[in-house]
Enzyme design. Sequence first.
Site, PDB file in Angstrom:
ATOM      1  N   GLU A 243     -28.974  34.109   7.784  1.00  0.00           N
ATOM      2  CA  GLU A 243     -28.100  35.297   7.922  1.00  0.00           C
ATOM      3  C   GLU A 243     -27.797  35.578   9.400  1.00  0.00           C
ATOM      4  O   GLU A 243     -27.688  36.735   9.811  1.00  0.00           O
ATOM      5  CB  GLU A 243     -28.762  36.540   7.303  1.00  0.00           C
ATOM      6  CG  GLU A 243     -29.051  36.394   5.835  1.00  0.00           C
ATOM      7  CD  GLU A 243     -27.873  36.744   4.973  1.00  0.00           C
ATOM      8  OE1 GLU A 243     -26.789  37.029   5.539  1.00  0.00           O
ATOM      9  OE2 GLU A 243     -28.030  36.728   3.757  1.00  0.00           O
TER      10      GLU A 243
ATOM     11  N   CYS B 262     -19.722  39.680   3.332  1.00  0.00           N
ATOM     12  CA  CYS B 262     -20.892  39.564   2.439  1.00  0.00           C
ATOM     13  C   CYS B 262     -22.177  39.538   3.277  1.00  0.00           C
ATOM     14  O   CYS B 262     -23.190  40.155   2.910  1.00  0.00           O
ATOM     15  CB  CYS B 262     -20.821  38.290   1.604  1.00  0.00           C
ATOM     16  SG  CYS B 262     -19.311  38.123   0.647  1.00  0.00           S
TER      17      CYS B 262
HETATM   18  P1  TGC Z   1     -14.986  36.424  14.474  1.00  0.00           P
HETATM   19  O1  TGC Z   1     -13.759  36.124  15.290  1.00  0.00           O
HETATM   20  O2  TGC Z   1     -16.023  37.340  15.014  1.00  0.00           O
HETATM   21  O3  TGC Z   1     -14.504  37.015  13.058  1.00  0.00           O
HETATM   22  C1  TGC Z   1     -13.600  36.310  12.210  1.00  0.00           C
HETATM   23  C2  TGC Z   1     -12.979  37.344  11.286  1.00  0.00           C
HETATM   24  O4  TGC Z   1     -13.993  37.985  10.513  1.00  0.00           O
HETATM   25  C3  TGC Z   1     -14.010  39.406  10.777  1.00  0.00           C
HETATM   26  N1  TGC Z   1     -15.405  39.831  10.784  1.00  0.00           N
HETATM   27  C4  TGC Z   1     -15.932  40.555   9.818  1.00  0.00           C
HETATM   28  N2  TGC Z   1     -15.380  41.089   8.724  1.00  0.00           N
HETATM   29  C5  TGC Z   1     -16.194  41.775   7.921  1.00  0.00           C
HETATM   30  N3  TGC Z   1     -17.498  41.947   8.158  1.00  0.00           N
HETATM   31  C6  TGC Z   1     -18.081  41.409   9.247  1.00  0.00           C
HETATM   32  N4  TGC Z   1     -19.378  41.533   9.469  1.00  0.00           N
HETATM   33  C7  TGC Z   1     -17.285  40.679  10.134  1.00  0.00           C
HETATM   34  N5  TGC Z   1     -17.523  40.015  11.300  1.00  0.00           N
HETATM   35  C8  TGC Z   1     -16.349  39.503  11.680  1.00  0.00           C
HETATM   36  C9  TGC Z   1     -13.340  39.548  12.117  1.00  0.00           C
HETATM   37  O5  TGC Z   1     -12.775  40.838  12.271  1.00  0.00           O
HETATM   38  C10 TGC Z   1     -12.275  38.477  12.024  1.00  0.00           C
HETATM   39  O6  TGC Z   1     -11.261  38.956  11.177  1.00  0.00           O
HETATM   40  P2  TGC Z   1      -9.710  38.561  11.402  1.00  0.00           P
HETATM   41  O7  TGC Z   1      -8.967  39.328  10.347  1.00  0.00           O
HETATM   42  O8  TGC Z   1      -9.401  38.972  12.802  1.00  0.00           O
HETATM   43  O9  TGC Z   1      -9.648  37.080  11.230  1.00  0.00           O
HETATM   44  O10 TGC Z   1     -15.634  35.046  14.076  1.00  0.00           O
HETATM   45  P3  TGC Z   1     -16.349  33.973  14.970  1.00  0.00           P
HETATM   46  O11 TGC Z   1     -15.885  32.624  14.523  1.00  0.00           O
HETATM   47  O12 TGC Z   1     -16.263  34.341  16.434  1.00  0.00           O
HETATM   48  O13 TGC Z   1     -17.880  34.089  14.487  1.00  0.00           O
HETATM   49  C11 TGC Z   1     -18.656  35.110  14.841  1.00  0.00           C
HETATM   50  C12 TGC Z   1     -20.118  34.830  14.417  1.00  0.00           C
HETATM   51  C13 TGC Z   1     -20.758  33.775  15.285  1.00  0.00           C
HETATM   52  C14 TGC Z   1     -20.830  36.159  14.601  1.00  0.00           C
HETATM   53  C15 TGC Z   1     -20.187  34.378  12.943  1.00  0.00           C
HETATM   54  O14 TGC Z   1     -19.652  33.130  12.791  1.00  0.00           O
HETATM   55  C16 TGC Z   1     -21.585  34.412  12.403  1.00  0.00           C
HETATM   56  O15 TGC Z   1     -22.040  35.467  11.968  1.00  0.00           O
HETATM   57  N6  TGC Z   1     -22.324  33.264  12.419  1.00  0.00           N
HETATM   58  C17 TGC Z   1     -23.617  33.173  11.746  1.00  0.00           C
HETATM   59  C18 TGC Z   1     -23.458  32.558  10.394  1.00  0.00           C
HETATM   60  C19 TGC Z   1     -24.433  33.092   9.398  1.00  0.00           C
HETATM   61  O16 TGC Z   1     -24.980  34.151   9.520  1.00  0.00           O
HETATM   62  N7  TGC Z   1     -24.599  32.360   8.307  1.00  0.00           N
HETATM   63  C20 TGC Z   1     -25.405  32.835   7.217  1.00  0.00           C
HETATM   64  C21 TGC Z   1     -25.233  31.974   6.001  1.00  0.00           C
HETATM   65  S1  TGC Z   1     -25.730  32.739   4.502  1.00  0.00           S
HETATM   66  C22 TGC Z   1     -27.403  32.840   4.580  1.00  0.00           C
HETATM   67  O17 TGC Z   1     -28.038  32.543   5.543  1.00  0.00           O
HETATM   68  C23 TGC Z   1     -28.048  33.345   3.366  1.00  0.00           C
HETATM   69  S2  TGC Z   1     -29.739  33.458   3.395  1.00  0.00           S
HETATM   70  C24 TGC Z   1     -29.943  34.284   1.970  1.00  0.00           C
HETATM   71  C25 TGC Z   1     -31.309  34.631   1.626  1.00  0.00           C
HETATM   72  O18 TGC Z   1     -32.075  33.758   1.134  1.00  0.00           O
HETATM   73  O19 TGC Z   1     -31.659  35.870   1.697  1.00  0.00           O
HETATM   74  P1  FAD Z   2     -27.597  25.863  14.136  1.00  0.00           P
HETATM   75  O1  FAD Z   2     -26.376  26.662  13.908  1.00  0.00           O
HETATM   76  O2  FAD Z   2     -27.470  24.415  14.324  1.00  0.00           O
HETATM   77  O3  FAD Z   2     -28.382  26.488  15.392  1.00  0.00           O
HETATM   78  C1  FAD Z   2     -29.415  25.775  16.067  1.00  0.00           C
HETATM   79  C2  FAD Z   2     -29.925  26.637  17.242  1.00  0.00           C
HETATM   80  O4  FAD Z   2     -28.858  26.858  18.162  1.00  0.00           O
HETATM   81  C3  FAD Z   2     -30.386  28.047  16.814  1.00  0.00           C
HETATM   82  O5  FAD Z   2     -31.528  28.385  17.551  1.00  0.00           O
HETATM   83  C4  FAD Z   2     -29.221  28.948  17.207  1.00  0.00           C
HETATM   84  O6  FAD Z   2     -29.615  30.275  17.499  1.00  0.00           O
HETATM   85  C5  FAD Z   2     -28.746  28.236  18.480  1.00  0.00           C
HETATM   86  N1  FAD Z   2     -27.355  28.528  18.794  1.00  0.00           N
HETATM   87  C6  FAD Z   2     -26.262  28.376  17.986  1.00  0.00           C
HETATM   88  N2  FAD Z   2     -25.153  28.746  18.633  1.00  0.00           N
HETATM   89  C7  FAD Z   2     -25.516  29.148  19.881  1.00  0.00           C
HETATM   90  C8  FAD Z   2     -24.813  29.650  21.013  1.00  0.00           C
HETATM   91  N3  FAD Z   2     -23.511  29.839  20.992  1.00  0.00           N
HETATM   92  N4  FAD Z   2     -25.549  29.946  22.106  1.00  0.00           N
HETATM   93  C9  FAD Z   2     -26.875  29.776  22.136  1.00  0.00           C
HETATM   94  N5  FAD Z   2     -27.601  29.303  21.102  1.00  0.00           N
HETATM   95  C10 FAD Z   2     -26.920  29.000  19.980  1.00  0.00           C
HETATM   96  N6  FAD Z   2     -27.019  29.451   4.240  1.00  0.00           N
HETATM   97  C11 FAD Z   2     -26.126  29.757   3.244  1.00  0.00           C
HETATM   98  O7  FAD Z   2     -24.926  29.596   3.395  1.00  0.00           O
HETATM   99  N7  FAD Z   2     -26.593  30.223   2.052  1.00  0.00           N
HETATM  100  C12 FAD Z   2     -27.906  30.433   1.792  1.00  0.00           C
HETATM  101  O8  FAD Z   2     -28.278  30.859   0.702  1.00  0.00           O
HETATM  102  C13 FAD Z   2     -28.855  30.099   2.813  1.00  0.00           C
HETATM  103  N8  FAD Z   2     -30.190  30.214   2.576  1.00  0.00           N
HETATM  104  C14 FAD Z   2     -31.082  29.756   3.520  1.00  0.00           C
HETATM  105  C15 FAD Z   2     -32.441  29.694   3.221  1.00  0.00           C
HETATM  106  C16 FAD Z   2     -33.343  29.202   4.143  1.00  0.00           C
HETATM  107  C17 FAD Z   2     -34.800  29.108   3.787  1.00  0.00           C
HETATM  108  C18 FAD Z   2     -32.894  28.786   5.422  1.00  0.00           C
HETATM  109  C19 FAD Z   2     -33.865  28.267   6.458  1.00  0.00           C
HETATM  110  C20 FAD Z   2     -31.555  28.833   5.724  1.00  0.00           C
HETATM  111  C21 FAD Z   2     -30.625  29.301   4.782  1.00  0.00           C
HETATM  112  N9  FAD Z   2     -29.256  29.283   5.039  1.00  0.00           N
HETATM  113  C22 FAD Z   2     -28.347  29.603   4.051  1.00  0.00           C
HETATM  114  C23 FAD Z   2     -28.753  28.710   6.281  1.00  0.00           C
HETATM  115  C24 FAD Z   2     -28.865  29.622   7.484  1.00  0.00           C
HETATM  116  O9  FAD Z   2     -27.917  30.643   7.419  1.00  0.00           O
HETATM  117  C25 FAD Z   2     -28.705  28.768   8.733  1.00  0.00           C
HETATM  118  O10 FAD Z   2     -29.889  27.991   8.869  1.00  0.00           O
HETATM  119  C26 FAD Z   2     -28.468  29.582   9.982  1.00  0.00           C
HETATM  120  O11 FAD Z   2     -27.223  30.241   9.910  1.00  0.00           O
HETATM  121  C27 FAD Z   2     -28.499  28.713  11.243  1.00  0.00           C
HETATM  122  O12 FAD Z   2     -27.713  27.583  11.083  1.00  0.00           O
HETATM  123  P2  FAD Z   2     -28.329  26.118  11.405  1.00  0.00           P
HETATM  124  O13 FAD Z   2     -29.612  25.991  10.693  1.00  0.00           O
HETATM  125  O14 FAD Z   2     -27.296  25.104  11.126  1.00  0.00           O
HETATM  126  O15 FAD Z   2     -28.647  26.158  12.945  1.00  0.00           O
END
Ligand code: TGC
Ligand code: FAD
Length: 401
Positions: free
Chosen positions: A381, A256
Amino acid sequence: MAAAPGMSDHARMAAAPLDPLDLFDVRALLTEEERLIQDSVARLVDEQILPIIRGHFEQHTFPQELIPQLAALGLFGATLQGYGCAGLGAVSYGLISQELERGDSAIRSFCSVQTSLCMYPIHTYGTEAQKQRLLPAMARGELIGCFGLTEPHGGSDPANMKTCARRHGGDYLLSGAKMWITNGSLAGIAIVWATTEEGIKGFLVEKGMPGFTATQIDNKFSLRASITASLFFDDVRIPAANVLPGVTGLKGPLSCLTQARYGISWGVLGAARACLAQLLDYTQSRELFGRPLAQNQAIQIRLADMARRLTTAQLLALQLGRLKEQGKLSPTQVSLAKWNNCRMALDVARDCRDMLGGAGISAEYVPMRHMLNLESVITYEGTETIHQLAVGRELTGLNAF
Ligand code: TGC
Ligand code: FAD
């Protein structure tokens, strides 16, 4: 102006000045349909969003009155097929995101969450009954969704999530908390990712289910026209009919995120264009030291550098979109584009703020609002560091997370 026959290359070029916000004429690479879609969303932004967005940013409120208009244009679930969705291509979705974010990142965020983070997983991993029940209402904007992945102890490493769902007869009992959830206290349905005995699964948590509460996070300096909330689950009973059966594991939520990060890579172009457009006007009309501000080398170099960065980001987004349409998109390419384009937009917004001088801190001008929003966009994201490490992993084959 049409170029006269026999005109030299130099004269033809002089007769057709370039669009300062699109120096490489990326618009000419779009289809007729894509241009029409961009124009209709641009009209909505000019007529309905720009006149009200500053007030909502200042009041820290989301403009709910826009929801029916966004739905009427087919912007919710725009790329999905069937269930009342428009079935548009990836580039059209990118252009929609770009125009909405030209208004404000909060509006693009709202649409990203509804489309890429909520309707997409239901469409991709849901049962036919879940799709029939939820998607048409979401496309009409009558049911709003939110996406719960991040937890209070750390969002960058979702594999370490604590929220869990235990089997209870045929149902599940969901416990835990999610934080920073866009649309969280507005939504009628939350897509919540939790660990189970089988691995991470997606749950459809509905407003009003006993034990589920959503609390708005106030006093944000960023995305003030967006609702952000914390979600709490205290043994919420989730019927089996509310589990997404089509995926188990982290790849569910990460797939997603790929959709939403793709939209962000386009969206931030809109924020940067809004800032640069206003700055170009300002530097022409402001006179200092007996000449327009724009007639200083230092100012022109900074403007040119912004145009360079914007142009390369536009071309990157378009190629990303064409790859997506061909089914060839890799998550690493999305990481590179999200990182590059968010960094570009944030740097452009900050630099525009600076070149507006004192006026740059006034709400009369858009760069500071965009700059503050983009601090969230570069963080959510996946932070910039997370995307850099994703690209590094691709290059080296070594996991440094
Ligand atoms: P990793 O070992 O890389 O992957 C685990 C499993 O997932 C698969 N995979 C994917 N599948 C589909 N699409 C992708 N983009 C995929 N990336 C990885 C992968 O193949 C594996 O599959 P399987 O079958 O082998 O198990 O996982 P990892 O634990 O090493 O994590 C990698 C990392 C750090 C990149 C990931 O955890 C990450 O992206 N962290 C950041 C979290 C993040 O972005 N959170 C966002 C929350 S939502 C949000 O912020 C909404 S804001 C909305 C708004 O207001 O617009
Ligand atoms: P942390 O993960 O605690 O990171 C803290 C700092 O450490 C960052 O600078 C990061 O880059 C750094 N860091 C982390 N790991 C490493 C590493 N391995 N090496 C070096 N540096 C590292 N989430 C949802 O699920 N749904 C939503 O709808 C959503 N909406 C959001 C809306 C807003 C306005 C904001 C601010 C956030 C939202 N988020 C949502 C959450 C967002 O995805 C997280 O804030 C983001 O993924 C970072 O997580 P964290 O804030 O816990 O920071």
